[in-house]
Design a protein around this motif. Structure first.
Motif, PDB file in Angstrom:
ATOM      1  N   LEU A  88       1.301  -1.021   0.002  1.00  0.00           N
ATOM      2  CA  LEU A  88       0.288   0.123   0.049  1.00  0.00           C
ATOM      3  C   LEU A  88       0.958   1.604  -0.208  1.00  0.00           C
ATOM      4  CD1 LEU A  88      -2.901  -1.162   2.303  1.00  0.00           C
ATOM      5  CD2 LEU A  88      -2.529  -0.721   0.214  1.00  0.00           C
ATOM      6  N   THR A  89       1.714   1.061   0.729  1.00  0.00           N
ATOM      7  CA  THR A  89       2.439   2.368   0.440  1.00  0.00           C
ATOM      8  C   THR A  89       3.436   2.379  -0.710  1.00  0.00           C
ATOM      9  OG1 THR A  89       3.549   1.705   3.138  1.00  0.00           O
ATOM     10  CG2 THR A  89       5.106   3.418   1.826  1.00  0.00           C
ATOM     11  N   ALA A  90       3.543   1.510  -0.725  1.00  0.00           N
ATOM     12  CA  ALA A  90       4.623   1.661  -3.026  1.00  0.00           C
ATOM     13  C   ALA A  90       3.113   2.593  -4.150  1.00  0.00           C
ATOM     14  CB  ALA A  90       5.016   0.360  -3.105  1.00  0.00           C
ATOM     15  N   LYS A  91       1.827   1.531  -3.642  1.00  0.00           N
ATOM     16  CA  LYS A  91       0.776   2.256  -4.708  1.00  0.00           C
ATOM     17  C   LYS A  91       0.685   3.618  -4.338  1.00  0.00           C
ATOM     18  CE  LYS A  91      -3.390   0.526  -5.941  1.00  0.00           C
ATOM     19  NZ  LYS A  91      -4.631  -0.626  -6.248  1.00  0.00           N
ATOM     20  N   TYR A  92       0.624   4.050  -2.986  1.00  0.00           N
ATOM     21  CA  TYR A  92      -0.014   5.378  -2.410  1.00  0.00           C
ATOM     22  C   TYR A  92       0.991   6.285  -2.770  1.00  0.00           C
ATOM     23  CZ  TYR A  92      -5.080   2.918  -2.520  1.00  0.00           C
ATOM     24  OH  TYR A  92      -6.053   1.969  -3.790  1.00  0.00           O
ATOM     25  N   ASN A  93       2.383   6.268  -2.523  1.00  0.00           N
ATOM     26  CA  ASN A  93       3.240   7.097  -1.889  1.00  0.00           C
ATOM     27  C   ASN A  93       2.752   7.203  -0.749  1.00  0.00           C
ATOM     28  OD1 ASN A  93       4.631   6.560  -4.682  1.00  0.00           O
ATOM     29  ND2 ASN A  93       3.468   8.101  -5.393  1.00  0.00           N
ATOM     30  N   VAL A  94       2.948   6.464   0.568  1.00  0.00           N
ATOM     31  CA  VAL A  94       2.352   6.792   2.051  1.00  0.00           C
ATOM     32  C   VAL A  94       4.040   7.737   2.259  1.00  0.00           C
ATOM     33  CG1 VAL A  94       2.160   6.090   3.569  1.00  0.00           C
ATOM     34  CG2 VAL A  94       0.865   5.487   2.301  1.00  0.00           C
ATOM     35  N   ASP A  95       3.893   8.774   3.448  1.00  0.00           N
ATOM     36  CA  ASP A  95       4.901   8.714   3.770  1.00  0.00           C
ATOM     37  C   ASP A  95       5.728   9.026   4.343  1.00  0.00           C
ATOM     38  OD1 ASP A  95       4.062  11.728   2.767  1.00  0.00           O
ATOM     39  OD2 ASP A  95       2.216  11.115   3.328  1.00  0.00           O
ATOM     40  N   ARG A  96       5.243   7.492   5.493  1.00  0.00           N
ATOM     41  CA  ARG A  96       5.742   6.895   6.472  1.00  0.00           C
ATOM     42  C   ARG A  96       5.749   5.656   6.807  1.00  0.00           C
ATOM     43  NH1 ARG A  96       8.625  10.680   6.486  1.00  0.00           N
ATOM     44  NH2 ARG A  96       9.313  11.709   7.904  1.00  0.00           N
ATOM     45  N   LEU A  97       6.126   4.485   6.552  1.00  0.00           N
ATOM     46  CA  LEU A  97       6.499   3.171   6.543  1.00  0.00           C
ATOM     47  C   LEU A  97       6.979   2.234   7.571  1.00  0.00           C
ATOM     48  CD1 LEU A  97       5.445   0.300   5.468  1.00  0.00           C
ATOM     49  CD2 LEU A  97       7.361   0.273   3.745  1.00  0.00           C
ATOM     50  N   VAL A  98       6.470   1.570   8.712  1.00  0.00           N
ATOM     51  CA  VAL A  98       6.993   1.430   9.641  1.00  0.00           C
ATOM     52  C   VAL A  98       6.844  -0.494   9.592  1.00  0.00           C
ATOM     53  CG1 VAL A  98       6.844   0.474  12.322  1.00  0.00           C
ATOM     54  CG2 VAL A  98       6.399   2.745  11.219  1.00  0.00           C
ATOM     55  N   LYS A 165       9.204  -0.513  -4.482  1.00  0.00           N
ATOM     56  CA  LYS A 165       8.877   0.660  -4.929  1.00  0.00           C
ATOM     57  C   LYS A 165       8.717   1.433  -3.899  1.00  0.00           C
ATOM     58  CE  LYS A 165       6.745  -2.356  -9.110  1.00  0.00           C
ATOM     59  NZ  LYS A 165       5.511  -2.530  -9.417  1.00  0.00           N
ATOM     60  N   VAL A 166       8.733   1.152  -2.830  1.00  0.00           N
ATOM     61  CA  VAL A 166       8.918   1.975  -1.742  1.00  0.00           C
ATOM     62  C   VAL A 166      10.070   3.844  -2.023  1.00  0.00           C
ATOM     63  CG1 VAL A 166       9.045   1.948   0.993  1.00  0.00           C
ATOM     64  CG2 VAL A 166       7.655   0.034  -0.208  1.00  0.00           C
ATOM     65  N   LYS A 167       9.446   4.597  -1.683  1.00  0.00           N
ATOM     66  CA  LYS A 167       9.897   5.263  -1.623  1.00  0.00           C
ATOM     67  C   LYS A 167      10.374   6.770  -0.097  1.00  0.00           C
ATOM     68  CE  LYS A 167       8.113   5.846  -6.835  1.00  0.00           C
ATOM     69  NZ  LYS A 167       8.230   6.906  -7.750  1.00  0.00           N
ATOM     70  N   CYS A 168       9.589   6.113   0.826  1.00  0.00           N
ATOM     71  CA  CYS A 168       9.557   7.085   1.870  1.00  0.00           C
ATOM     72  C   CYS A 168      10.422   6.223   2.393  1.00  0.00           C
ATOM     73  CB  CYS A 168       8.341   7.399   2.235  1.00  0.00           C
ATOM     74  SG  CYS A 168       7.301   5.317   3.263  1.00  0.00           S
ATOM     75  N   PRO A 169      11.032   6.965   4.096  1.00  0.00           N
ATOM     76  CA  PRO A 169      11.830   6.908   4.636  1.00  0.00           C
ATOM     77  C   PRO A 169      10.678   5.499   5.640  1.00  0.00           C
ATOM     78  CG  PRO A 169      11.041   8.862   5.298  1.00  0.00           C
ATOM     79  CD  PRO A 169      10.142   8.774   3.780  1.00  0.00           C
ATOM     80  N   VAL A 170      11.826   4.384   5.759  1.00  0.00           N
ATOM     81  CA  VAL A 170      11.608   3.054   6.900  1.00  0.00           C
ATOM     82  C   VAL A 170      11.714   3.133   7.929  1.00  0.00           C
ATOM     83  CG1 VAL A 170      11.337   0.759   6.236  1.00  0.00           C
ATOM     84  CG2 VAL A 170      10.792   2.688   3.735  1.00  0.00           C
ATOM     85  N   LEU A 171      10.902   2.326   8.648  1.00  0.00           N
ATOM     86  CA  LEU A 171      11.582   1.688  10.108  1.00  0.00           C
ATOM     87  C   LEU A 171      11.309   0.344  10.122  1.00  0.00           C
ATOM     88  CD1 LEU A 171      12.920   2.360  13.005  1.00  0.00           C
ATOM     89  CD2 LEU A 171      10.480   2.853  13.583  1.00  0.00           C
ATOM     90  N   ILE A 172      12.705  -0.282  10.611  1.00  0.00           N
ATOM     91  CA  ILE A 172      12.163  -1.709  10.737  1.00  0.00           C
ATOM     92  C   ILE A 172      12.459  -2.860  11.508  1.00  0.00           C
ATOM     93  CG2 ILE A 172      12.936  -3.671   9.583  1.00  0.00           C
ATOM     94  CD1 ILE A 172      13.924  -2.697   6.404  1.00  0.00           C
ATOM     95  N   MET A 173      11.803  -2.994  13.043  1.00  0.00           N
ATOM     96  CA  MET A 173      11.959  -3.400  13.175  1.00  0.00           C
ATOM     97  C   MET A 173      11.362  -5.320  14.015  1.00  0.00           C
ATOM     98  SD  MET A 173      11.028  -0.582  16.293  1.00  0.00           S
ATOM     99  CE  MET A 173      11.909  -0.627  17.486  1.00  0.00           C
ATOM    100  N   GLN A 174      12.519  -5.512  14.848  1.00  0.00           N
ATOM    101  CA  GLN A 174      12.493  -7.533  14.309  1.00  0.00           C
ATOM    102  C   GLN A 174      13.358  -7.684  16.350  1.00  0.00           C
ATOM    103  OE1 GLN A 174      11.606  -9.832  11.923  1.00  0.00           O
ATOM    104  NE2 GLN A 174      12.148 -11.174  13.151  1.00  0.00           N
ATOM    105  N   GLY A 175      12.484  -8.994  16.392  1.00  0.00           N
ATOM    106  CA  GLY A 175      12.927  -9.394  17.633  1.00  0.00           C
ATOM    107  C   GLY A 175      14.224 -10.184  17.126  1.00  0.00           C
TER     108      GLY A 175
END
Length: 230
Positions: A88-98, A165-175
Motif C-alpha cells: 500500500l505504501t508503494a501504491k499510494y506513495n505513503v509518507d512513512r512506513l513501519v 517500489k517504496v520511496k518513503c522513509p522506512v523503520l524496520i524492527m525485528q525481535g
C-alpha cells in the motif's frame, strides 16, 4: 497538517497484536489511527472461504478513508500486515512506513526448536498451562483452516515485488527471538527496499509478538521518534 495512521495486524491475528503500540501513540499524538480486522481474522478465526485479496482490499479501504481526511499518512504493518503495508505504501506513495516482524521470510527453525523445547520441558514439569506462547498458538492451530496458509504465502509472494517500489522513509524492527519470522528477514527487507532513509533495529528480548515483548517500550519510543519526521 493532520496525520492518519493505519495499523495492519498479521495472519491469524487481530488488532490486539498491535494494540499496545496503538494505545501508546493514541495517548501521545493527535493522529487518527485505524486498525481494521482482516476478513476471517479476529479473536475467533473463521478463515474458510477468505482469500488474500480480501485482506489487502480491507486494509486498502481503510487507507483510502484516512487519505480523505489527512495530509500525511504512516502505515504500520505487523508480520503479514507488514507486507500488505509495503504494498500500500508503494501504491499510494505513503509518507512513512513501519515494518514490525514483517513476514518476507517465515518460520525461524532454530528459534522454533527452542520454543518447542521449552514447551516440552513445561509439559514434563506440569507448567505448560502457564506458557503464554503455547496457549496463544494452541488456539490458533485449532482454528486455522489449512488452505488459508496457502493464501498467506500467496499474499507474501504478491506483495514482495512492491518492496522495491517504496520511496518513503522506512523503520524496520525485528525481535531476535522471533520463532515465526527469522531475524534475518529484517536484513532481507533492508536490501529489498531501495530508499536511503531506512533504519533496522533488532530487539534482543522480543519474540514474534513484538508489540507485547519485553522490549516493547523501546519499540514504542523508536516508532514515535521516527514519526517526528512528519
Amino acid at each position: 497538517m493532520s496525520v492518519g495512521c493505519l495499523c495492519i495486524h498479521g495472519y491469524t491475528g487481530s488488532p490486539s497484536e498491535v494494540q499496545p503500540l496503538v494505545e501508546f501513540l493514541d495517548n501521545r499524538t493527535a493522529w487518527e489511527i485505524s486498525v481494521p480486522t482482516l476478513p476471517g481474522h479476529g479473536d475467533d478465526l473463521d478463515l474458510r472461504g477468505h482469500y488474500y485479496q480480501e485482506w489487502i482490499a480491507t486494509a486498502e479501504l481503510a487507507l483510502l478513508e484516512l487519505l480523505k481526511r489527512h495530509d500525511r499518512i504512516m502505515i504500520i504493518g505487523f508480520s503479514m500486515g507488514g507486507m500488505i503495508a509495503a504494498y500500500l505504501t508503494a501504491k499510494y506513495n505513503v509518507d512513512r512506513l513501519v515494518l514490525l516482524s514483517a513476514a518476507l521470510k517465515y518460520i525461524s527453525l532454530p528459534q522454533m526448536y527452542k520454543d518447542i523445547a521449552a514447551m516440552v520441558l513445561g509439559a514434563t514439569q506440569g507448567t505448560l498451562d502457564s506458557n503464554e506462547l503455547f496457549l496463544r498458538y494452541q488456539k490458533k492451530l485449532k482454528q486455522t483452516y489449512v488452505f488459508s496458509t496457502l493464501e498467506f504465502m500467496r499474499c507474501v509472494q504478491f506483495t514482495k515485488p512492491f518492496l522495491k517500489k517504496v520511496k518513503c522513509p522506512v523503520l524496520i524492527m525485528q525481535g531476535k527471538l522471533d520463532g515465526m519470522v527469522p531475524s534475518k528477514a529484517a536484513n532481507f527487507l533492508e536490501k529489498e527496499i531501495p530508499v536511503a532513509d531506512k533504519e533496522v533495529i533488532f530487539l534482543a528480548k522480543s519474540k514474534h509478538l513484538i508489540c507485547h515483548g519485553d522490549d516493547k517500550d523501546e519499540l514504542f519510543k523508536h516508532v514515535l521518534t521516527f514519526a517526528k519526521g512528519f
